[in-house]
Design an enzyme around this catalytic site. Structure first.
Site, PDB file in Angstrom:
ATOM      1  CG  ASP A  92      -6.615   9.346  -3.681  1.00  0.00           C
ATOM      2  OD1 ASP A  92      -5.836   9.890  -2.881  1.00  0.00           O
ATOM      3  OD2 ASP A  92      -6.874   8.128  -3.652  1.00  0.00           O
TER       4      ASP A  92
ATOM      5  CG  HIS B 189      -9.275   5.840  -2.597  1.00  0.00           C
ATOM      6  ND1 HIS B 189      -7.915   5.866  -2.833  1.00  0.00           N
ATOM      7  CD2 HIS B 189      -9.533   4.616  -2.086  1.00  0.00           C
ATOM      8  CE1 HIS B 189      -7.383   4.710  -2.497  1.00  0.00           C
ATOM      9  NE2 HIS B 189      -8.335   3.935  -2.034  1.00  0.00           N
TER      10      HIS B 189
ATOM     11  CD  GLU C  63      -1.237   1.643   4.583  1.00  0.00           C
ATOM     12  OE1 GLU C  63      -1.128   2.627   3.807  1.00  0.00           O
ATOM     13  OE2 GLU C  63      -2.235   0.899   4.592  1.00  0.00           O
TER      14      GLU C  63
ATOM     15  CG  HIS D 186      -2.288   0.568   0.917  1.00  0.00           C
ATOM     16  ND1 HIS D 186      -2.808   1.631   1.616  1.00  0.00           N
ATOM     17  CD2 HIS D 186      -3.232   0.240  -0.011  1.00  0.00           C
ATOM     18  CE1 HIS D 186      -4.006   1.935   1.140  1.00  0.00           C
ATOM     19  NE2 HIS D 186      -4.285   1.107   0.152  1.00  0.00           N
TER      20      HIS D 186
END
Length: 447
Positions: A164, A353, A381, A133
């Site tokens: 986004d 998102h 992440e 991610h």
């Protein structure tokens, strides 16, 4: 009162000196697609594309064509694409058995004389328990940072878009640190293999290597040797995290605990870890104004219209709404005083998102972290924390927040949200069943 050690914790983070003028905000998904294509075409040294997936559709083909064209025009270009190993080898959820994007990568490789290597990165032995991610592609000395993957909806190639955040950060030291992470901590792993070449190894055969790779990632970090600690100047700070109590998750909590006056959060899935909820509760108790921007359940990427056949995955937006309703009910007094503001985003049948955090007038966090248990425990992440102690970036920062708020409405009371009895029959039946067998907690943790 806020714990006194918090400020020194954030001040101790090392980052790269920069300026507000080095960061460009892109206002829309279409602008992001056009800018990404232009940056690829103009690249002279390196292109590192990092995404959860590069989809076989019109937008994905456009980006891959651009990468091959750039490599053909300048064979010396260092071009690398990273995608999640598992996501690339399966079809879309609910679309039946499909070959996956990896078959397309291999076919494209055969059609071109130049190579654009596409590496599959597994961060866990099963996709359910962790994916790649990471966000932030490197093109020359620019970090192109967005939570968006690469397909039609994320890049607004056709009719629909998925909202986004999109930022260009011109900073050689930051771009170098992003590249070095890929070169030193990802590509050398025996768990990482090219998906654009035929016959990649099976996931089962790589289980041992994947476990070792995950352990290595827990010790990895961005190279910040050229960075400085808080010196009163504008800085960009790269952060990495995987697994429980990782540095990124800790910094997220520290940012909330550090906030004195105004905290703004956005997440597509209202499923916050307990540690985040606790910090928000403490912030409210000390008088911080908190704004949370969330997508309406119909703007969730898992939402399926009620007139279509029920799928288990379509229950997720309703689970998130139930969680939000409980949170609002608990904090109704703060909502009534406009100290806590819940903003629901909806724009037709487009989807949402957004992820990120803004703390007072100083800190802005760009991240793909969904502020949910999965992001805090399972996925790999990252983030870029913008530290603006002099307030030189306040105008573009405010402009972005206003832009993200444009299609929202404030929810004044918890009972404005739907209840279980108002959900479609299939969703209602499923949620009642999972509630009885206590599966709800598991769903919240892994999705």
């Amino acid at each position: 009162m806020r714990a006194p050690f918090r400020r020194s914790t954030l001040a101790a983070l090392r980052g790269f000196e920069s300026s507000g003028t080095a960061i460009t905000l892109l206002p829309s998904a279409a602008d992001y697609r056009q800018t990404l294509l232009a940056k690829i075409a103009a690249a002279t040294r390196r292109i590192y594309i990092v995404a959860l997936y590069l989809q076989q559709d019109e937008a994905g083909q456009e980006i891959l064509d651009a990468l091959y064209a750039a490599k053909a025009a300048r064979p010396e270009l260092d071009v690398v694409v990273l995608v999640d190993w598992f996501r690339a080898q399966r079809g879309l959820i609910g679309a039946g058995k499909q070959a996956g994007n990896s078959a397309w990568y291999q076919a494209q490789n055969l059609e071109h004389d130049q190579e654009v290597p596409v590496y599959g990165v597994p961060v866990q032995t099963r996709e359910l328990f962790g994916v790649l991610h990471l966000k932030g592609s490197v093109i020359d000395d620019c970090v192109v940072y967005s939570g968006a993957s690469i397909n039609n909806v994320y890049l607004h190639k056709l009719a629909k878009y998925r909202l986004d955040r999109y930022h260009l950060i011109e900073n050689k030291a930051l771009a170098d640190s992003f590249q070095r992470l890929v070169q030193k901590d990802i590509l050398p792993s025996e768990a990482v293999h090219r998906l654009d070449l035929p016959s990649p190894p099976s996931s089962r055969s790589l289980r041992g290597e994947i476990r070792q790779f995950r352990q290595h990632l827990k010790r990895a970090s961005y190279d910040i040797n050229e960075g400085v600690r808080d010196n009163g100047e504008f800085r960009v700070i790269p952060l990495l995290g995987i697994g429980n109590k990782n540095p990124l998750s800790k910094t997220l909590c520290d940012l909330i605990a550090e906030t004195d006056e105004q905290l703004t959060l956005c997440t597509p899935y209202f499923n916050m870890p307990l540690v985040v909820k606790r910090e928000i509760n403490r912030a409210l108790k000390r008088g911080v104004k908190v704004d949370i921007i969330i997508g309406d359940k119909t703007a969730n990427d898992f939402f399926i219209p009620p007139d279509e056949p029920f799928k288990v995955i379509s229950a997720l937006p309703y689970l998130y709404e139930i969680s939000l309703r409980r949170f609002m009910q608990k904090h109704q007094t703060a909502i009534a005083k406009h100290q806590l503001n819940i903003h629901l985003w909806k724009d037709g049948d487009n989807t949402y998102h957004l992820k990120g955090l803004w703390s007072d007038d100083r800190y802005t966090l760009l991240t793909g972290n969904n502020l949910n248990p999965r992001a805090f425990q399972l996925d790999l992440e990252n983030a870029v924390l913008i530290d603006d102690p002099k307030g030189e970036w306040l105008k573009p920062r405010a402009e972005e927040i206003a832009l993200l708020m444009r299609n929202t409405h404030r929810v004044g009371k918890f009972d404005e949200l739907d209840t279980l009895s108002e959900y479609p029959v299939g969703v209602r039946t499923f949620l009642r069943r999972v509630s009885r067998v206590r599966v709800e907690r598991l769903l919240y943790r892994i999705l």
